[in-house]
Design a protein around this motif. Sequence first.
Motif, PDB file in Angstrom:
ATOM      1  N   ASP A   1       2.556  -0.987  -6.033  1.00  0.00           N
ATOM      2  CA  ASP A   1       3.475  -2.278  -5.840  1.00  0.00           C
ATOM      3  C   ASP A   1       4.625  -2.194  -5.159  1.00  0.00           C
ATOM      4  O   ASP A   1       5.263  -3.022  -4.769  1.00  0.00           O
ATOM      5  CB  ASP A   1       3.804  -2.638  -7.418  1.00  0.00           C
ATOM      6  CG  ASP A   1       2.459  -2.898  -8.322  1.00  0.00           C
ATOM      7  OD1 ASP A   1       1.583  -3.368  -7.507  1.00  0.00           O
ATOM      8  OD2 ASP A   1       2.439  -2.430  -9.341  1.00  0.00           O
ATOM      9  N   GLN A   2       5.403  -0.938  -4.919  1.00  0.00           N
ATOM     10  CA  GLN A   2       6.687  -0.841  -4.496  1.00  0.00           C
ATOM     11  C   GLN A   2       6.916  -0.044  -3.349  1.00  0.00           C
ATOM     12  O   GLN A   2       5.907   1.025  -3.662  1.00  0.00           O
ATOM     13  CB  GLN A   2       7.843  -0.953  -5.358  1.00  0.00           C
ATOM     14  CG  GLN A   2       7.720   0.174  -6.561  1.00  0.00           C
ATOM     15  CD  GLN A   2       8.530   0.065  -7.728  1.00  0.00           C
ATOM     16  OE1 GLN A   2       9.664  -0.856  -7.573  1.00  0.00           O
ATOM     17  NE2 GLN A   2       8.365   1.096  -8.732  1.00  0.00           N
ATOM     18  N   GLY A   3       7.925  -0.100  -2.593  1.00  0.00           N
ATOM     19  CA  GLY A   3       8.110   0.943  -1.562  1.00  0.00           C
ATOM     20  C   GLY A   3       8.111   0.450  -0.318  1.00  0.00           C
ATOM     21  O   GLY A   3       7.571  -0.835  -0.028  1.00  0.00           O
ATOM     22  N   MET A   4       8.849   1.136   0.684  1.00  0.00           N
ATOM     23  CA  MET A   4       8.814   0.552   1.784  1.00  0.00           C
ATOM     24  C   MET A   4       7.859   1.444   2.904  1.00  0.00           C
ATOM     25  O   MET A   4       7.701   2.745   2.581  1.00  0.00           O
ATOM     26  CB  MET A   4      10.166   0.691   2.718  1.00  0.00           C
ATOM     27  CG  MET A   4      11.098  -0.372   2.099  1.00  0.00           C
ATOM     28  SD  MET A   4      12.582  -0.449   2.887  1.00  0.00           S
ATOM     29  CE  MET A   4      12.448  -0.653   4.601  1.00  0.00           C
ATOM     30  N   GLY A   5       6.882   0.863   3.619  1.00  0.00           N
ATOM     31  CA  GLY A   5       5.864   1.595   4.444  1.00  0.00           C
ATOM     32  C   GLY A   5       4.785   0.676   4.597  1.00  0.00           C
ATOM     33  O   GLY A   5       4.622  -0.395   4.493  1.00  0.00           O
ATOM     34  N   ARG A   6       3.709   1.437   5.096  1.00  0.00           N
ATOM     35  CA  ARG A   6       2.533   0.419   5.375  1.00  0.00           C
ATOM     36  C   ARG A   6       1.740   0.089   4.123  1.00  0.00           C
ATOM     37  O   ARG A   6       1.668   0.995   3.180  1.00  0.00           O
ATOM     38  CB  ARG A   6       1.554   1.473   6.346  1.00  0.00           C
ATOM     39  CG  ARG A   6       0.119   0.914   6.848  1.00  0.00           C
ATOM     40  CD  ARG A   6      -0.385   1.928   7.758  1.00  0.00           C
ATOM     41  NE  ARG A   6      -1.325   1.233   8.304  1.00  0.00           N
ATOM     42  CZ  ARG A   6      -0.977   0.483   9.497  1.00  0.00           C
ATOM     43  NH1 ARG A   6       0.152   0.220   9.904  1.00  0.00           N
ATOM     44  NH2 ARG A   6      -1.946  -0.160  10.092  1.00  0.00           N
ATOM     45  N   SER A   7       1.385  -0.911   4.155  1.00  0.00           N
ATOM     46  CA  SER A   7       0.862  -1.658   2.849  1.00  0.00           C
ATOM     47  C   SER A   7      -0.690  -2.138   2.906  1.00  0.00           C
ATOM     48  O   SER A   7      -0.951  -2.471   4.016  1.00  0.00           O
ATOM     49  CB  SER A   7       1.792  -2.934   2.424  1.00  0.00           C
ATOM     50  OG  SER A   7       2.772  -2.395   2.269  1.00  0.00           O
ATOM     51  N   ALA A   8      -1.463  -1.899   1.729  1.00  0.00           N
ATOM     52  CA  ALA A   8      -2.719  -2.579   1.893  1.00  0.00           C
ATOM     53  C   ALA A   8      -2.882  -3.524   0.559  1.00  0.00           C
ATOM     54  O   ALA A   8      -2.180  -3.273  -0.261  1.00  0.00           O
ATOM     55  CB  ALA A   8      -3.917  -1.631   1.814  1.00  0.00           C
ATOM     56  N   TYR A   9      -3.406  -4.551   0.513  1.00  0.00           N
ATOM     57  CA  TYR A   9      -3.419  -5.689  -0.457  1.00  0.00           C
ATOM     58  C   TYR A   9      -5.040  -5.588  -0.976  1.00  0.00           C
ATOM     59  O   TYR A   9      -5.845  -5.625  -0.119  1.00  0.00           O
ATOM     60  CB  TYR A   9      -3.080  -7.036   0.007  1.00  0.00           C
ATOM     61  CG  TYR A   9      -1.626  -7.111  -0.010  1.00  0.00           C
ATOM     62  CD1 TYR A   9      -0.587  -7.181  -0.904  1.00  0.00           C
ATOM     63  CD2 TYR A   9      -1.036  -6.508   1.454  1.00  0.00           C
ATOM     64  CE1 TYR A   9       0.653  -7.096  -0.725  1.00  0.00           C
ATOM     65  CE2 TYR A   9       0.320  -6.474   1.319  1.00  0.00           C
ATOM     66  CZ  TYR A   9       1.372  -6.767   0.458  1.00  0.00           C
ATOM     67  OH  TYR A   9       2.689  -6.889   0.767  1.00  0.00           O
ATOM     68  N   ILE A  10      -5.305  -5.766  -2.399  1.00  0.00           N
ATOM     69  CA  ILE A  10      -6.726  -5.790  -2.791  1.00  0.00           C
ATOM     70  C   ILE A  10      -6.488  -7.063  -3.939  1.00  0.00           C
ATOM     71  O   ILE A  10      -5.685  -6.932  -4.705  1.00  0.00           O
ATOM     72  CB  ILE A  10      -7.102  -4.394  -3.245  1.00  0.00           C
ATOM     73  CG1 ILE A  10      -8.561  -4.495  -3.565  1.00  0.00           C
ATOM     74  CG2 ILE A  10      -6.292  -3.851  -4.286  1.00  0.00           C
ATOM     75  CD1 ILE A  10      -9.165  -3.279  -3.707  1.00  0.00           C
ATOM     76  N   CYS A  11      -7.821  -7.511  -4.099  1.00  0.00           N
ATOM     77  CA  CYS A  11      -8.021  -8.324  -5.035  1.00  0.00           C
ATOM     78  C   CYS A  11      -7.945  -7.513  -6.717  1.00  0.00           C
ATOM     79  O   CYS A  11      -8.538  -6.711  -6.577  1.00  0.00           O
ATOM     80  CB  CYS A  11      -9.043  -9.326  -5.048  1.00  0.00           C
ATOM     81  SG  CYS A  11      -9.311 -10.522  -3.634  1.00  0.00           S
TER      82      CYS A  11
END
Length: 90
Positions: free
Chosen positions: A35-45
């Motif tokens: 949920d939080q932080g700076m950096g590379r992200s991935a999103y999932i349902c």
Amino acid sequence: MKPNIRRCISCGKVAHKAAFWRIVRVHPSHQLQLDQGMGRSAYICPQADCLKTAQKKNRLGRTLRAPVPPSVYDSLWQRLAQNDHRTVNT
């Protein structure tokens, strides 16, 4: 201003980022958190099918370019169970 649209790494669904869970590889430590932080992200349902496919096919690891410890998947499965429990009770 453009809306914050994201894509699920598992099913490819496109929606507002609030509809997804976010997993972050924090820079520079390369640790994964939710949920939080700076950096590379991935999103999932937040659905069992998407989570199962992402885990089976290592979609999180490939997207984040980092090994995913089992504890991250455990946290996501627990969160899913809590969401399902809330849905049943309402």
